[in-house]
Write a protein that holds these residues in place. Structure first.
Motif, PDB file in Angstrom:
ATOM      1  N   THR A 111       0.866  -1.182   0.000  1.00  0.00           N
ATOM      2  CA  THR A 111       0.000   0.000   0.000  1.00  0.00           C
ATOM      3  C   THR A 111       0.907   1.238   0.000  1.00  0.00           C
ATOM      4  O   THR A 111       2.077   1.149   0.416  1.00  0.00           O
ATOM      5  N   PRO A 112       0.368   2.394  -0.421  1.00  0.00           N
ATOM      6  CA  PRO A 112       1.219   3.586  -0.392  1.00  0.00           C
ATOM      7  C   PRO A 112       1.763   3.876   1.008  1.00  0.00           C
ATOM      8  O   PRO A 112       2.935   4.248   1.164  1.00  0.00           O
ATOM      9  N   ALA A 113       0.936   3.676   2.039  1.00  0.00           N
ATOM     10  CA  ALA A 113       1.406   3.959   3.408  1.00  0.00           C
ATOM     11  C   ALA A 113       2.550   3.020   3.796  1.00  0.00           C
ATOM     12  O   ALA A 113       3.510   3.438   4.460  1.00  0.00           O
ATOM     13  N   SER A 150      -3.712  11.590  -4.388  1.00  0.00           N
ATOM     14  CA  SER A 150      -4.110  10.884  -3.168  1.00  0.00           C
ATOM     15  C   SER A 150      -3.105   9.775  -2.823  1.00  0.00           C
ATOM     16  O   SER A 150      -2.799   9.543  -1.649  1.00  0.00           O
ATOM     17  N   PHE A 151      -2.551   9.126  -3.837  1.00  0.00           N
ATOM     18  CA  PHE A 151      -1.538   8.095  -3.605  1.00  0.00           C
ATOM     19  C   PHE A 151      -0.335   8.720  -2.885  1.00  0.00           C
ATOM     20  O   PHE A 151       0.183   8.175  -1.899  1.00  0.00           O
ATOM     21  N   ARG A 153      -0.231  11.406  -1.099  1.00  0.00           N
ATOM     22  CA  ARG A 153      -0.575  11.812   0.276  1.00  0.00           C
ATOM     23  C   ARG A 153      -0.561  10.609   1.216  1.00  0.00           C
ATOM     24  O   ARG A 153      -0.058  10.691   2.332  1.00  0.00           O
ATOM     25  N   GLU A 154      -1.134   9.499   0.739  1.00  0.00           N
ATOM     26  CA  GLU A 154      -1.160   8.290   1.587  1.00  0.00           C
ATOM     27  C   GLU A 154       0.254   7.808   1.875  1.00  0.00           C
ATOM     28  O   GLU A 154       0.573   7.368   2.981  1.00  0.00           O
ATOM     29  N   ASP A 157       1.688  10.057   4.416  1.00  0.00           N
ATOM     30  CA  ASP A 157       1.057   9.786   5.725  1.00  0.00           C
ATOM     31  C   ASP A 157       1.785   8.640   6.430  1.00  0.00           C
ATOM     32  O   ASP A 157       2.055   8.704   7.626  1.00  0.00           O
ATOM     33  N   GLY A 158       2.062   7.576   5.662  1.00  0.00           N
ATOM     34  CA  GLY A 158       2.764   6.414   6.227  1.00  0.00           C
ATOM     35  C   GLY A 158       4.154   6.798   6.706  1.00  0.00           C
ATOM     36  O   GLY A 158       4.610   6.361   7.764  1.00  0.00           O
TER      37      GLY A 158
END
Ligand SMILES: Nc1ncnc2c1ncn2[C@@H]1O[C@H](COP(=O)(O)OP(=O)(O)OP(=O)(O)O)[C@@H](O)[C@H]1O
Ligand SMILES: Cc1ncc(C[n+]2csc(CCOP(=O)(O)O)c2C)c(N)n1
Ligand SMILES: [Mg+2]
Length: 364
Positions: A111-113, A150-151, A153-154, A157-158
């Motif tokens: 996942t991106p995070a 959004s990818f 940003r995620e 975020d991680g």
């Protein structure tokens, strides 16, 4: 970019003296190299099937090292897990590591995070290898256009959540967007702790070789995305005893121990029966294959360190960590790198961990 699409199956050797060690991808017919066939090369090199391997990252790094002078203000330079540079009145650890889509992760399953987390965690692991305290991070993003904002940003975020977890301050970076795969690089600074950084070069004959945790199977289990960098554990060990040498296990013991031996100019014997194999390595494999996974898979991000036998015995008697610590072998006076099999036989310990490889350039 799919790793499984470009495995180089044929054993090839560089025309130069250094042997090239390659490893198969996890989803290939892995571990044809059983004991006692130590000379067999493994493949994990990412050149197309018809191309030949013309060199590897270690040869390039050695070439760069020969051309980059040391500096008075740089007590530790190229060749360790981090550099140590003098800044003002103090010293700072600095390291940088990059993740590339198709090599260090694929999307999905990552996942991106998780990618953001891993990008910082691999650098935290290098600071841990010097027993340092991480401080400031700089983030380079090369983002695929089609995945959108959004990818990105995620992903951040991680990364930011991981930075908070380890008290790291994100101090800057750079952002590019393009129509290629995702690349993320992190440069991480840190402070030395206690008696100073633990280098790769400090191992001496007679030292016990010890590792934290359990090794192997990081890719199929997904642990290569979710591992905990051993920052706290390294500092606890550094405070509890005298560590002679340390490295984090990113490429696999068989290769990473080699870096300690090269820098310390000595040899080692590893006892196969004492290597702690992770439950992520399939239990139904023969014991010798399970050990090969533990020696070669890589991306365990555990610590390998050497200590005097007295210190080693006290670490086993009164473990300072919640994690297991295993005594897997000894540093020896000669330059041999050996693996002692459970039946007592000694075979060469081949560097079978991960190496980035080059293909021969196509003729014009
Ligand atoms: N392109 C480069 N230019 C200058 N120094 C380099 C370059 N690539 C690697 N190095 C240096 O060579 C040494 C070994 O690098 P390497 O990336 O193998 O170590 P690592 O980051 O500990 O391992 P890994 O990347 O597998 O986690 C380090 O000191 C690193 O700073
Ligand atoms: C069975 C198995 N096969 C492959 C892998 C993947 N992998 C192992 S080491 C490495 C590179 C280390 O980083 P660096 O680029 O910094 O050397 C990668 C991407 C794995 N974890 N397990
Ligand atoms: Mg690196």
């Amino acid at each position: 970019m799919d790793d499984s699409a470009c495995p180089c199956r044929e054993a090839t050797r560089s025309s130069r003296s250094a042997p090239l060690h390659h490893r198969r991808l996890a989803d290939e017919d892995a571990f044809a190299n059983r004991f006692p066939e130590p000379a067999r090369s493994k493949h994990l090199c990412h050149v197309k099937r018809h191309e030949r391997v013309s060199g590897n990252e270690l040869e390039l790094i050695e070439w760069i090292r020969q051309r980059t002078p040391s500096h008075q203000q740089m007590p530790i330079g190229l060749g360790d897990d981090t550099a140590l540079v003098r800044c003002g009145d103090g010293t700072t650890l600095v390291t940088t590591d990059t993740l590339t889509e198709g090599r260090h992760f694929t999307v999905p399953p990552a996942t991106p995070a998780e990618i953001g987390r891993k990008a910082l965690a691999v650098n935290l692991s290098d600071i841990a290898a010097m027993a340092g305290q991480p401080t400031f991070a700089f983030i380079t993003l090369v983002l695929p256009q089609q995945r959108g904002l959004s990818f990105a940003r995620e992903l951040m975020d991680g990364l930011i959540a991981t930075a908070e977890e380890f008290s790291v301050v994100v101090a800057g970076g750079d952002t590019n967007v393009w129509d290629g795969p995702l690349v993320i690089g992190v440069t991480l600074m840190g402070e030395p702790t206690g008696s100073g950084p633990v280098q790769r070069s400090g191992a001496v004959p007679g030292d016990w070789i010890m590792v934290t945790g359990r090794l192997g199977g990081s890719l199929p289990s997904g642990r290569h995305l979710t591992f905990t960098p051993r920052v706290v554990e390294a500092q606890t060990l550094h405070a509890a005893c005298e560590l002679h040498a340390m490295i984090d296990l990113s490429d696999g013991i068989s290769t990473d121990l080699g870096h300690i031996l090269d820098e310390s100019k000595i040899g080692a014997t590893i006892r196969a029966a004492h290597v702690p194999v992770s439950p992520s390595v399939p239990q139904d494999l023969p014991a010798e294959e399970r050990v090969q996974h533990a020696l070669n898979d890589g991306e365990d991000f555990e610590l390998l360190f050497t200590v005097s036998p007295e210190v080693g015995a006290s670490l086993l008697a009164s473990p300072p960590l919640a994690l297991p610590i295993s005594h897997i072998g000894e540093i020896t006076t000669d330059s041999e790198r050996q693996l002692q099999l459970p039946d007592g036989r000694l075979v060469p310990l081949q560097a079978g961990g991960w190496e980035h490889c080059f293909a021969d350039p196509a003729p014009e």
